[in-house]
Design a protein around this motif. Sequence first.
Motif, mmCIF file in Angstrom:
data_model
loop_
_atom_site.group_PDB
_atom_site.id
_atom_site.type_symbol
_atom_site.label_atom_id
_atom_site.label_comp_id
_atom_site.label_asym_id
_atom_site.label_seq_id
_atom_site.Cartn_x
_atom_site.Cartn_y
_atom_site.Cartn_z
ATOM 1 N N VAL A 15 0.802 -1.353 -0.057
ATOM 2 C CA VAL A 15 -0.106 -0.098 -0.097
ATOM 3 C C VAL A 15 0.745 1.226 -0.069
ATOM 4 N N MET A 16 2.079 1.077 0.181
ATOM 5 C CA MET A 16 3.019 2.286 0.390
ATOM 6 C C MET A 16 3.294 2.730 -1.202
ATOM 7 N N SER A 17 3.381 1.730 -1.993
ATOM 8 C CA SER A 17 3.900 2.090 -3.462
ATOM 9 C C SER A 17 3.206 3.196 -4.190
ATOM 10 N N PRO A 18 2.036 3.433 -4.042
ATOM 11 C CA PRO A 18 1.215 4.393 -4.993
ATOM 12 C C PRO A 18 1.392 5.707 -4.526
ATOM 13 N N GLU A 19 1.938 5.790 -2.846
ATOM 14 C CA GLU A 19 2.183 7.034 -2.249
ATOM 15 C C GLU A 19 3.314 7.706 -3.039
ATOM 16 N N VAL A 20 4.451 6.907 -3.597
ATOM 17 C CA VAL A 20 5.686 7.394 -4.508
ATOM 18 C C VAL A 20 5.104 7.914 -6.006
ATOM 19 N N SER A 21 4.121 7.255 -6.432
ATOM 20 C CA SER A 21 3.682 7.726 -7.780
ATOM 21 C C SER A 21 2.827 9.303 -7.394
ATOM 22 N N LEU A 22 2.120 9.216 -6.488
ATOM 23 C CA LEU A 22 1.194 10.317 -6.124
ATOM 24 C C LEU A 22 2.285 11.604 -5.807
ATOM 25 N N ASP A 23 3.428 11.221 -5.118
ATOM 26 C CA ASP A 23 4.320 12.230 -4.850
ATOM 27 C C ASP A 23 5.060 12.847 -5.984
ATOM 28 N N ILE A 24 5.201 11.868 -6.961
ATOM 29 C CA ILE A 24 5.838 12.227 -8.525
ATOM 30 C C ILE A 24 4.835 13.169 -9.039
ATOM 31 N N ILE A 25 3.723 12.625 -9.127
ATOM 32 C CA ILE A 25 2.740 13.663 -9.741
ATOM 33 C C ILE A 25 2.677 15.175 -9.135
ATOM 34 N N GLU A 26 2.314 14.928 -7.795
ATOM 35 C CA GLU A 26 2.377 16.073 -6.889
ATOM 36 C C GLU A 26 3.382 17.153 -7.119
ATOM 37 N N THR A 27 4.643 16.631 -7.327
ATOM 38 C CA THR A 27 5.815 17.473 -7.405
ATOM 39 C C THR A 27 5.964 18.177 -8.744
ATOM 40 N N LEU A 28 5.458 17.021 -9.811
ATOM 41 C CA LEU A 28 5.708 17.874 -11.081
ATOM 42 C C LEU A 28 4.678 18.885 -11.407
ATOM 43 N N LEU A 29 3.581 18.483 -10.945
ATOM 44 C CA LEU A 29 2.303 19.447 -11.274
ATOM 45 C C LEU A 29 2.567 20.908 -10.447
ATOM 46 N N SER A 30 2.562 20.538 -9.154
ATOM 47 C CA SER A 30 2.504 21.964 -8.198
ATOM 48 C C SER A 30 3.946 22.732 -8.393
ATOM 49 N N LYS A 31 5.026 22.335 -8.739
ATOM 50 C CA LYS A 31 6.131 22.854 -8.851
ATOM 51 C C LYS A 31 6.677 23.432 -10.428
ATOM 52 N N TYR A 32 5.729 23.042 -11.224
ATOM 53 C CA TYR A 32 5.775 23.320 -12.529
ATOM 54 C C TYR A 32 6.295 24.848 -12.925
#
Length: 200
Positions: free
Chosen positions: A74-91
């Motif tokens: 259950v931890m693994s989706p958190e990594v993908s969601l962090d990647i999304i959040e980082t790319l989109l919120s800091k773009y």
Amino acid sequence: ELKRVDEEYKTPSEIETILKNWEKSHPEIAKLHIIGTSSEGRNIYALKISDNVNERETSESAILFNSMHHAREVMSPEVSLDIIETLLSKYSTDLKIQHYVDSNEIWVVPMLNVDGNAKVWDGSNMWRKNTNYGHGVDINRNYPYLWSSCKGSSGWTWSSTYRGPEAGSEPETKALMNLVKNIRPVFDISYHAYSGIVIY
């Protein structure tokens, strides 16, 4: 007493909501795709992040991140969601991230095993496989490449590493394989939540 999964981790429907919200808040660089449907009829989602997100830019490299082949990780989706959040919120503020997004097509599949994860939330918190056929298949052992030829999978249906009735038989496997066939990524990182190793 049954150990419950930490409520902070995400269910399939929570993942769906999060992805739709990111697409809504960043429509110019984020587009949600349904890449397949599970055996229980749940959508399997991929979020594409790119500067011309509605176009297939063949001159750009595609990069793929995927999580949760195994339902209990259950931890693994958190990594993908962090990647999304980082790319989109800091773009808009981070030049390095802007460069990543502008010069690549980035695809993120946060939860491949949607049915298996739903089963985890229903109380089978050590469930690993999908739920197909009632006994499930280890999606990660179902890919056609060297299928059934390594010692890391089982032909016994109730084994947690059951490889499936045939190579590439599972809807989740097909969904990721079709995505890969369409985008031809230069690399794909598959996140798991067991051990501290990088296998390549």
